[in-house]
Motif scaffolding. Structure first.
Motif, PDB file in Angstrom:
ATOM      1  N   VAL A 125       0.885  -1.164   0.000  1.00 29.61           N
ATOM      2  CA  VAL A 125       0.000   0.000   0.000  1.00 29.61           C
ATOM      3  C   VAL A 125       0.921   1.210   0.000  1.00 29.61           C
ATOM      4  O   VAL A 125       1.795   1.325   0.863  1.00 29.61           O
ATOM      5  CB  VAL A 125      -0.932   0.031   1.226  1.00 29.61           C
ATOM      6  N   VAL A 126       0.732   2.094  -0.978  1.00 34.70           N
ATOM      7  CA  VAL A 126       1.628   3.236  -1.137  1.00 34.70           C
ATOM      8  C   VAL A 126       0.799   4.509  -1.160  1.00 34.70           C
ATOM      9  O   VAL A 126      -0.146   4.625  -1.943  1.00 34.70           O
ATOM     10  CB  VAL A 126       2.444   3.137  -2.445  1.00 34.70           C
ATOM     11  N   GLU A 127       1.146   5.448  -0.292  1.00 37.82           N
ATOM     12  CA  GLU A 127       0.388   6.703  -0.251  1.00 37.82           C
ATOM     13  C   GLU A 127       1.290   7.881  -0.571  1.00 37.82           C
ATOM     14  O   GLU A 127       2.497   7.845  -0.318  1.00 37.82           O
ATOM     15  CB  GLU A 127      -0.297   6.881   1.100  1.00 37.82           C
ATOM     16  N   GLY A 128       0.700   8.905  -1.150  1.00 37.56           N
ATOM     17  CA  GLY A 128       1.456  10.102  -1.493  1.00 37.56           C
ATOM     18  C   GLY A 128       0.604  11.095  -2.250  1.00 37.56           C
ATOM     19  O   GLY A 128      -0.590  11.226  -1.982  1.00 37.56           O
ATOM     20  N   ARG A 129       1.238  11.786  -3.205  1.00 39.88           N
ATOM     21  CA  ARG A 129       0.512  12.784  -3.988  1.00 39.88           C
ATOM     22  C   ARG A 129       0.534  12.506  -5.488  1.00 39.88           C
ATOM     23  O   ARG A 129      -0.219  13.100  -6.237  1.00 39.88           O
ATOM     24  CB  ARG A 129       1.080  14.180  -3.695  1.00 39.88           C
ATOM     25  N   ASP A 130       1.418  11.606  -5.921  1.00 39.03           N
ATOM     26  CA  ASP A 130       1.469  11.273  -7.349  1.00 39.03           C
ATOM     27  C   ASP A 130       1.734   9.785  -7.562  1.00 39.03           C
ATOM     28  O   ASP A 130       2.325   9.382  -8.544  1.00 39.03           O
ATOM     29  CB  ASP A 130       2.538  12.095  -8.055  1.00 39.03           C
ATOM     30  N   ILE A 131       1.257   8.966  -6.629  1.00 42.53           N
ATOM     31  CA  ILE A 131       1.536   7.531  -6.706  1.00 42.53           C
ATOM     32  C   ILE A 131       0.826   6.906  -7.908  1.00 42.53           C
ATOM     33  O   ILE A 131       1.427   6.194  -8.707  1.00 42.53           O
ATOM     34  CB  ILE A 131       1.114   6.812  -5.411  1.00 42.53           C
ATOM     35  N   GLY A 132      -0.458   7.181  -8.047  1.00 41.10           N
ATOM     36  CA  GLY A 132      -1.218   6.594  -9.131  1.00 41.10           C
ATOM     37  C   GLY A 132      -0.984   7.251 -10.475  1.00 41.10           C
ATOM     38  O   GLY A 132      -1.279   6.655 -11.517  1.00 41.10           O
ATOM     39  N   THR A 133      -0.451   8.468 -10.472  1.00 42.12           N
ATOM     40  CA  THR A 133      -0.235   9.179 -11.730  1.00 42.12           C
ATOM     41  C   THR A 133       1.191   9.049 -12.248  1.00 42.12           C
ATOM     42  O   THR A 133       1.408   9.033 -13.458  1.00 42.12           O
ATOM     43  CB  THR A 133      -0.555  10.679 -11.579  1.00 42.12           C
ATOM     44  N   ALA A 134       2.183   8.950 -11.353  1.00 44.34           N
ATOM     45  CA  ALA A 134       3.582   8.983 -11.788  1.00 44.34           C
ATOM     46  C   ALA A 134       4.419   7.817 -11.287  1.00 44.34           C
ATOM     47  O   ALA A 134       5.222   7.253 -12.031  1.00 44.34           O
ATOM     48  CB  ALA A 134       4.232  10.301 -11.345  1.00 44.34           C
ATOM     49  N   VAL A 135       4.255   7.447 -10.017  1.00 40.29           N
ATOM     50  CA  VAL A 135       5.139   6.427  -9.439  1.00 40.29           C
ATOM     51  C   VAL A 135       4.713   5.019  -9.848  1.00 40.29           C
ATOM     52  O   VAL A 135       5.526   4.222 -10.339  1.00 40.29           O
ATOM     53  CB  VAL A 135       5.182   6.546  -7.903  1.00 40.29           C
ATOM     54  N   PHE A 136       3.441   4.699  -9.651  1.00 40.51           N
ATOM     55  CA  PHE A 136       2.908   3.391 -10.025  1.00 40.51           C
ATOM     56  C   PHE A 136       1.640   3.566 -10.865  1.00 40.51           C
ATOM     57  O   PHE A 136       0.535   3.239 -10.425  1.00 40.51           O
ATOM     58  CB  PHE A 136       2.598   2.553  -8.780  1.00 40.51           C
ATOM     59  N   PRO A 137       1.786   4.069 -12.094  1.00 39.77           N
ATOM     60  CA  PRO A 137       0.604   4.263 -12.932  1.00 39.77           C
ATOM     61  C   PRO A 137      -0.093   2.956 -13.286  1.00 39.77           C
ATOM     62  O   PRO A 137      -1.245   2.964 -13.717  1.00 39.77           O
ATOM     63  CB  PRO A 137       1.167   4.948 -14.187  1.00 39.77           C
TER      64      PRO A 137
END
Length: 234
Positions: A125-137
């Motif tokens: 489970v990864v939380e942040g501000r650009d996880i779904g858009t940049a880190v783990f699309p």
């Protein structure tokens, strides 16, 4: 499998991510702590937060380590170059420094590469501000967790009271959250936004158990889909 939880400051992402990971038997990759560790070292070393090259050098060269206790999804200790910064990265000074630090493209590039290597090796489970858009699309589950600025400020004040770290002045905390929202949403590199295929969860009027349950339900549905996928077309 990756469960990505994005959202603005104070939305409760860390608390929710930890609970979801515990429920699912996943680990948490605390990406925010990595940026905070870089910001903390920059402040400790007297680095000008406007010096992008110096900040990038810290992100590339510093050794960030997470120590885990058995059975716990979240790291119990964060260290940078051997220095324990577990408490130091949660101070008001670091709160104010982390947005300009994380806005430096070279800082993000250096840390994202580390995050991807770690995350793709297991269930996180990864939380942040650009996880779904940049880190783990390619994440199997993407959630954009938000709440009103006022509600997030109330939560942050309560959190700061509980941990005896950071400001407990509501107006000050609210102003900082609004400022960070603007910085995070307008930065040139990986701005804060919901991925096109993310599920939006506005938790302003939700109990935390409802939020956790909703994300776990999404994750279990994704797990079922992944398990069934090899049989498709067979």
């Amino acid at each position: 499998m990756i469960v990505a939880i994005d959202g603005p400051s104070g939305a409760g992402k860390s608390t929710v991510a930890k609970a979801v990971a515990h429920e699912l038997g996943f680990s948490c990759l605390d990406t925010g702590a990595m940026y905070r560790a870089v910001a903390c070292k920059a402040l400790a070393d007297g680095v000008d937060l406007a010096d992008a090259d110096a900040l990038a050098a810290i992100a590339r060269d510093a050794r960030i380590e997470f120590l885990h206790q058995c059975g716990e999804p979240m790291p119990s200790q964060v260290a940078i170059d051997g220095r324990d910064v577990t408490a130091a990265i949660r101070t008001g000074d670091v709160d104010r420094a982390v947005s300009p630090v994380s806005a430096v493209p070279a800082v993000r590039e250096a840390l994202v590469a580390q995050q991807q290597r770690i995350g793709r090796a297991g269930d996180y489970v990864v939380e942040g501000r650009d996880i779904g858009t940049a880190v783990f699309p390619e994440a199997a589950v993407k959630v954009f967790l938000t709440a009103s600025a006022e509600e997030r400020a109330h939560r942050r004040v309560r959190q700061n009271v509980d941990r005896s770290v950071g400001s407990i002045d509501f107006d000050e905390v609210l102003a900082d959250i609004v400022r960070r929202d603007e910085l995070d949403s307008s930065r040139a590199s990986s701005p804060l936004r919901a991925a096109d295929d993310a599920v939006l969860l506005d938790s302003t009027a939700m109990h935390i158990e409802e939020v956790i349950g909703a994300i776990c339900e999404l994750a279990r549905a994704a797990q079922a889909d992944l398990a069934a996928a090899p049989n498709d077309g067979a």
